[in-house]
Motif scaffolding. Structure first.
Motif, short mmCIF file in Angstrom:
data_model
loop_
_atom_site.label_atom_id
_atom_site.label_comp_id
_atom_site.label_asym_id
_atom_site.label_seq_id
_atom_site.Cartn_x
_atom_site.Cartn_y
_atom_site.Cartn_z
N SER A 77 0.81 -1.21 0.00
CA SER A 77 0.00 0.00 0.00
C SER A 77 0.84 1.26 0.00
CB SER A 77 -0.91 0.01 1.23
OG SER A 77 -1.52 1.27 1.40
N GLU A 115 -3.49 3.58 -4.00
CA GLU A 115 -3.36 2.17 -3.59
C GLU A 115 -3.67 1.29 -4.81
OE1 GLU A 115 -3.88 1.39 0.85
OE2 GLU A 115 -5.80 2.28 0.26
N GLY A 121 -4.53 -2.53 0.09
CA GLY A 121 -5.08 -1.54 1.00
C GLY A 121 -6.60 -1.51 0.95
N PHE A 122 -7.16 -0.34 0.70
CA PHE A 122 -8.61 -0.17 0.64
C PHE A 122 -9.15 -0.27 -0.79
CE2 PHE A 122 -7.94 2.44 4.67
CZ PHE A 122 -8.44 1.44 5.51
N ASN A 317 -7.51 0.90 10.31
CA ASN A 317 -8.69 0.05 10.49
C ASN A 317 -9.62 0.55 11.58
OD1 ASN A 317 -8.31 -2.02 8.47
ND2 ASN A 317 -6.53 -2.69 9.66
N LYS A 322 -11.66 5.31 9.05
CA LYS A 322 -12.23 4.83 7.79
C LYS A 322 -13.40 5.72 7.36
CE LYS A 322 -12.54 0.31 7.22
NZ LYS A 322 -12.78 -1.12 7.48
N TRP A 334 -7.56 -2.92 6.02
CA TRP A 334 -6.29 -2.45 5.48
C TRP A 334 -5.14 -3.31 5.99
CZ3 TRP A 334 -1.50 -0.76 6.98
CH2 TRP A 334 -0.74 -0.11 6.00
#
Length: 454
Positions: A77, A115, A121-122, A317, A322, A334
């Motif tokens: 990430s 990312e 990652g997300f 997280n 978030k 993540w």
């Protein structure tokens, strides 16, 4: 882990950035920043959604360049670069607090952290398919850039593969590319690593003599695809000695552990890096078995050896964080690196010489290849050999470069400059140069962005 950077120039257009993506309040800061920042998703092909975090320049956002930052892996990430290397704020050990970074790169540039690819990652894919390859990743990163400038029309504009694609689009005003501790050539990296290991005292004289006997002839050594047991033994010495492969002289956070373990229902894979090609082939059988385990719906992450991602994991997280970053509920938790992306990634290029030569042939891009000189994952000798192999005209012979810090004028490392490309080392730094040497890294980045002599 490759650290990759792309520079795109700025062009002002009178339209507004997406208000819905603006980060109005970021948990962990004692005081909210004076600059604007945005977090959201850039949708690309085949239902893939790449998460971005964009921080405007603290100086002159309307005229400073836009820099795209990507961490490599593949599968790691770029938020690690933001939160632990050169972002405007750095995560603290408690996993809750952020402190401002006085050497942040967004002091002089607008920085886009992406990312990529989906699954990292997300970032996520609607169909949950995270198999990909070099070409698909470069195309999706290109489409993400196009989408970014559609959403942020006031900021008009991968590394070598992405830069090659971007240079062909006149609407994206590419100005330069910098690659830090990159894997430019597997063969050169593996061959040079043995020399690096021996001259840093990691291989005994008898083993070195055996390597010379079995792997070298007529003054040339081939450690890359040798089939001898001696070479395999040497590679084992490099891997299993408990050294921090990202910084030879740094301690190993968490101590020396096993290369594979299962903890708390999570499969944790610590990739030992790019040591020998034949060892990679040997590992493929194990990797296919691991792919079978991922189908059991375990939460799979890949932690690079001798790194501590716990603070970033705790912070990113956190439900409030978030929410502040507008993270989709479809995104996975993540993690610093994704084992699923890494294990399913198909490498199409064993070197990127063609991409570099195409960029250099345009005679208009500023290219920087930089390496921390105590990194073993992607060692400086391999990248130096690679730059030399491009056969560009030398402009400035190898010499020290200097910078100012609190103790006065210091040697930052060494640099050799060619037509439109420079190779630079950062003395005493490992793989994550801005983490190990933040002042030197900022000085290097400043001169790259400002087009000043190194």
């Amino acid at each position: 882990m490759l650290l990759l950077l792309f520079l795109c120039n700025f062009l002002f257009v009178v339209e507004a950035a997406p208000d819905a993506d603006e980060v109005k309040y970021l948990p962990g800061l004692a005081k909210q920043p004076s600059f604007k920042q945005y977090s959201g998703y850039l949708s690309v092909a085949h239902g893939k959604h790449l998460h971005y975090w964009f921080v405007e320049s603290q100086s002159k956002p309307a005229s400073d360049p836009v820099v795209l930052w990507l961490n490599g892996g593949p599968g790691c990430s770029s938020l690690d670069g933001l939160l632990t290397e050169h972002g405007p704020f750095l995560i603290q050990d408690d996993g809750v607090t952020l402190e401002y970074n006085k050497y942040s790169w967004n002091q002089i540039a607008n920085v886009l952290y992406l990312e990529s690819p989906a699954g990292v990652g997300f970032s996520y894919s609607d169909d949950g398919n995270y198999k990909t390859n070099d070409t698909e990743v470069s195309m999706n990163n290109y489409l993400a850039l196009k989408e970014f400038f559609r959403l942020f029309p006031e900021f008009r504009i991968y590394i070598p593969t992405l830069a090659e694609r971007v240079m062909e689009d006149s609407k994206l005003n590419l100005q330069g590319i910098a690659v830090g501790n990159g894997m430019s050539s597997y063969e050169m990296n593996d061959n040079s690593l043995v020399y690096f290991a021996y001259y840093h005292g990691l291989l005994g004289s008898q083993l070195w003599a055996d390597l010379q006997s079995y792997c070298c002839s007529d003054g040339k050594c081939n450690f890359y695809n040798t089939q001898t047991q001696t070479a395999l033994t040497a590679s084992g010495h490099c891997d299993s000695s408990g050294l921090n492969m990202y910084n030879l002289y740094a301690p190993c956070p968490g101590g020396i552990g096993r290369s594979l373990s299962v903890e708390g229902g999570q499969l944790i894979i610590r990739d030992l890096g790019n040591i020998f090609a034949q060892q990679k082939r040997t590992q493929m059988g194990t990797r296919w078995k691991l792919r079978g385990l991922t189908s059991l719906h375990l939460s799979v992450r890949l932690d690079p050896p001798c790194t501590n991602s716990t603070p970033s994991n705790l912070y990113l997280n956190n439900a409030y964080v978030k929410s502040a970053l507008h993270i989709s509920p479809k995104a996975l938790d993540w993690a610093i690196c994704s084992a699923e992306v890494n294990l399913n990634y198909r490498r199409l290029y064993m070197d990127v010489k063609k991409q570099y030569l195409k960029l250099l042939g345009a005679l208009k891009y500023r290219i920087l290849v930089y390496n921390g000189d105590v990194d073993m994952a992607c060692n400086f000798m391999g990248d130096e050999w690679f730059v030399e192999s491009l056969n560009q005209q030398v402009q400035v012979q190898r010499r020290p470069w200097v910078y100012d810090d609190v103790d006065g004028r210091q040697v930052g490392g060494f640099i050799k400059e060619f037509d439109n490309i420079a190779f630079l080392t950062v003395k005493g730094s490992g793989h994550m140069v801005p983490t190990d040497k933040p002042i030197a890294a900022y000085a290097m980045f400043y001169r790259f962005i400002k087009k000043q002599p190194y």
